[in-house]
Design a protein around this motif. Structure first.
Motif, PDB file in Angstrom:
ATOM      1  N   VAL A 193      -6.762 -10.590  -7.020  1.00  0.00           N
ATOM      2  CA  VAL A 193      -6.551  -9.153  -6.736  1.00  0.00           C
ATOM      3  C   VAL A 193      -7.171  -8.069  -7.625  1.00  0.00           C
ATOM      4  O   VAL A 193      -6.120  -8.208  -8.595  1.00  0.00           O
ATOM      5  N   SER A 194      -7.525  -6.985  -7.104  1.00  0.00           N
ATOM      6  CA  SER A 194      -7.835  -5.575  -7.921  1.00  0.00           C
ATOM      7  C   SER A 194      -7.037  -4.742  -7.351  1.00  0.00           C
ATOM      8  O   SER A 194      -8.153  -4.579  -6.105  1.00  0.00           O
ATOM      9  N   PRO A 195      -6.459  -3.807  -8.002  1.00  0.00           N
ATOM     10  CA  PRO A 195      -6.316  -3.255  -6.773  1.00  0.00           C
ATOM     11  C   PRO A 195      -6.680  -1.764  -6.890  1.00  0.00           C
ATOM     12  O   PRO A 195      -6.820  -1.480  -8.315  1.00  0.00           O
ATOM     13  N   ILE A 196      -7.027  -0.819  -5.947  1.00  0.00           N
ATOM     14  CA  ILE A 196      -7.779   0.606  -6.494  1.00  0.00           C
ATOM     15  C   ILE A 196      -6.121   1.520  -5.956  1.00  0.00           C
ATOM     16  O   ILE A 196      -6.041   1.349  -4.744  1.00  0.00           O
ATOM     17  N   PHE A 197      -6.521   2.605  -6.818  1.00  0.00           N
ATOM     18  CA  PHE A 197      -5.477   3.654  -6.960  1.00  0.00           C
ATOM     19  C   PHE A 197      -6.680   4.872  -6.916  1.00  0.00           C
ATOM     20  O   PHE A 197      -7.351   4.803  -6.461  1.00  0.00           O
ATOM     21  N   PHE A 254       0.968  -0.942   0.261  1.00  0.00           N
ATOM     22  CA  PHE A 254       0.026   0.033  -0.134  1.00  0.00           C
ATOM     23  C   PHE A 254       1.098   1.302  -0.012  1.00  0.00           C
ATOM     24  O   PHE A 254       1.651   0.798   0.689  1.00  0.00           O
ATOM     25  N   GLY A 255       0.461   2.286  -1.180  1.00  0.00           N
ATOM     26  CA  GLY A 255       1.533   3.581  -1.107  1.00  0.00           C
ATOM     27  C   GLY A 255       1.806   3.694  -2.464  1.00  0.00           C
ATOM     28  O   GLY A 255       3.139   4.558  -2.947  1.00  0.00           O
ATOM     29  N   ARG A 286     -19.038 -11.608   1.881  1.00  0.00           N
ATOM     30  CA  ARG A 286     -19.065 -11.895   0.304  1.00  0.00           C
ATOM     31  C   ARG A 286     -17.558 -11.056  -0.244  1.00  0.00           C
ATOM     32  O   ARG A 286     -17.869 -11.626  -1.303  1.00  0.00           O
ATOM     33  N   LYS A 287     -17.043 -10.181   0.343  1.00  0.00           N
ATOM     34  CA  LYS A 287     -16.335  -9.448   0.465  1.00  0.00           C
ATOM     35  C   LYS A 287     -14.478  -8.992   1.182  1.00  0.00           C
ATOM     36  O   LYS A 287     -15.243  -9.353   2.219  1.00  0.00           O
ATOM     37  N   THR A 288     -14.012  -9.000   0.121  1.00  0.00           N
ATOM     38  CA  THR A 288     -12.479  -8.964   1.517  1.00  0.00           C
ATOM     39  C   THR A 288     -11.542  -7.809   0.339  1.00  0.00           C
ATOM     40  O   THR A 288     -11.914  -8.211  -0.756  1.00  0.00           O
ATOM     41  N   ILE A 289     -11.764  -6.343   1.403  1.00  0.00           N
ATOM     42  CA  ILE A 289     -10.500  -5.769   1.178  1.00  0.00           C
ATOM     43  C   ILE A 289      -9.282  -5.083   1.759  1.00  0.00           C
ATOM     44  O   ILE A 289     -10.081  -5.358   3.080  1.00  0.00           O
ATOM     45  N   ALA A 290      -8.456  -4.891   1.609  1.00  0.00           N
ATOM     46  CA  ALA A 290      -7.500  -4.525   2.739  1.00  0.00           C
ATOM     47  C   ALA A 290      -7.183  -3.395   1.881  1.00  0.00           C
ATOM     48  O   ALA A 290      -6.473  -2.676   0.988  1.00  0.00           O
ATOM     49  N   GLY A 291      -6.640  -2.260   2.903  1.00  0.00           N
ATOM     50  CA  GLY A 291      -5.974  -1.394   2.794  1.00  0.00           C
ATOM     51  C   GLY A 291      -5.571  -0.143   4.084  1.00  0.00           C
ATOM     52  O   GLY A 291      -6.000  -0.286   4.806  1.00  0.00           O
ATOM     53  N   TYR A 292      -5.960   0.845   3.182  1.00  0.00           N
ATOM     54  CA  TYR A 292      -5.937   2.325   4.508  1.00  0.00           C
ATOM     55  C   TYR A 292      -7.193   2.268   4.218  1.00  0.00           C
ATOM     56  O   TYR A 292      -8.378   2.683   4.059  1.00  0.00           O
ATOM     57  N   LEU A 324      -5.593   0.390  -1.822  1.00  0.00           N
ATOM     58  CA  LEU A 324      -6.484  -1.031  -1.052  1.00  0.00           C
ATOM     59  C   LEU A 324      -6.186  -1.483  -2.266  1.00  0.00           C
ATOM     60  O   LEU A 324      -6.262  -1.743  -3.725  1.00  0.00           O
ATOM     61  N   LEU A 325      -7.083  -2.992  -1.714  1.00  0.00           N
ATOM     62  CA  LEU A 325      -6.510  -4.505  -2.305  1.00  0.00           C
ATOM     63  C   LEU A 325      -8.496  -4.787  -2.807  1.00  0.00           C
ATOM     64  O   LEU A 325      -7.790  -5.717  -1.188  1.00  0.00           O
ATOM     65  N   TRP A 326      -9.027  -5.047  -3.213  1.00  0.00           N
ATOM     66  CA  TRP A 326     -10.347  -5.910  -3.243  1.00  0.00           C
ATOM     67  C   TRP A 326      -9.979  -7.419  -3.927  1.00  0.00           C
ATOM     68  O   TRP A 326      -9.526  -8.085  -5.162  1.00  0.00           O
TER      69      TRP A 326
END
Length: 175
Positions: free
Chosen positions: A80-84, A51-52, A154-160, A91-93
């Motif tokens: 894994v889908s990155p979110i910028f 992240f970052g 149902r969904k897992t998201i990690a990040g800030y 975030l990573l979905w």
């Protein structure tokens, strides 16, 4: 198989043939990300993806696929889908078999998530929407956001944490 994977396999076979003949194979492609990364996503990121990191850094390292169907993707990791935001990974979905260090993934019972993350904050989806409720498990400025139907994740998201909460509040979609 994707064209990129076939190209990588062809490069490996060529390098092996050259190495066996005593020639110099020259530079070779880096292994696909999924070969070097365990199936665990944590609050730092995922293996060499942190992240970052900027989109430019990830592209330079060959980790970012700019032409993925839902925007930039991670090479070799379609789970894994990155979110910028502001060109930084926030975030990573994640989809199965990706899981947190505590073993939480899509399909995990909510009771098990609450046991693994007892300080998680419950988030209620707006009434009359088709959105899932959430559990936000914070650790400093990072968090897991588990979207659930009341029974299972149902969904897992990690990040800030700030971006995870904003994603929940404003609506969400990996694409």
């Amino acid at each position: 198989m994707k064209l990129r994977q076939l190209s990588f396999i062809a490069a490996l076979l060529t390098a092996a043939a050259i190495a066996g003949s005593g020639g110099n194979p020259g530079p070779t492609a880096a292994p696909p990300l999924d070969a070097a990364v365990p199936e665990v996503i944590d609050l730092d990121g995922l293996g060499p993806v942190e992240f970052g990191d900027t989109e430019q850094e990830l592209a330079r390292r060959g980790v970012l696929e700019p032409e993925a169907p839902c925007g930039p993707g991670l090479a070799g990791l379609d789970r894994v889908s990155p979110i910028f935001a502001d060109e930084r990974l926030v975030l990573l979905w994640a989809s199965p078999p990706m899981r947190t260090p505590e073993g939480v993934t899509v399909g995990t019972p909510v009771s098990r998530v609450r046991a693994a993350y007892p300080d998680a904050t419950g988030l209620s989806a707006p009434a009359g929407t088709y959105r899932f409720d959430g559990l936000l498990a914070r650790d400093g400025d990072r968090a897991y956001l588990f979207l659930h139907d009341g029974r299972t994740v149902r969904k897992t998201i990690a990040g800030y944490a700030e971006h995870a909460r904003r994603l929940f509040d404003e609506g969400y979609s990996p694409c």
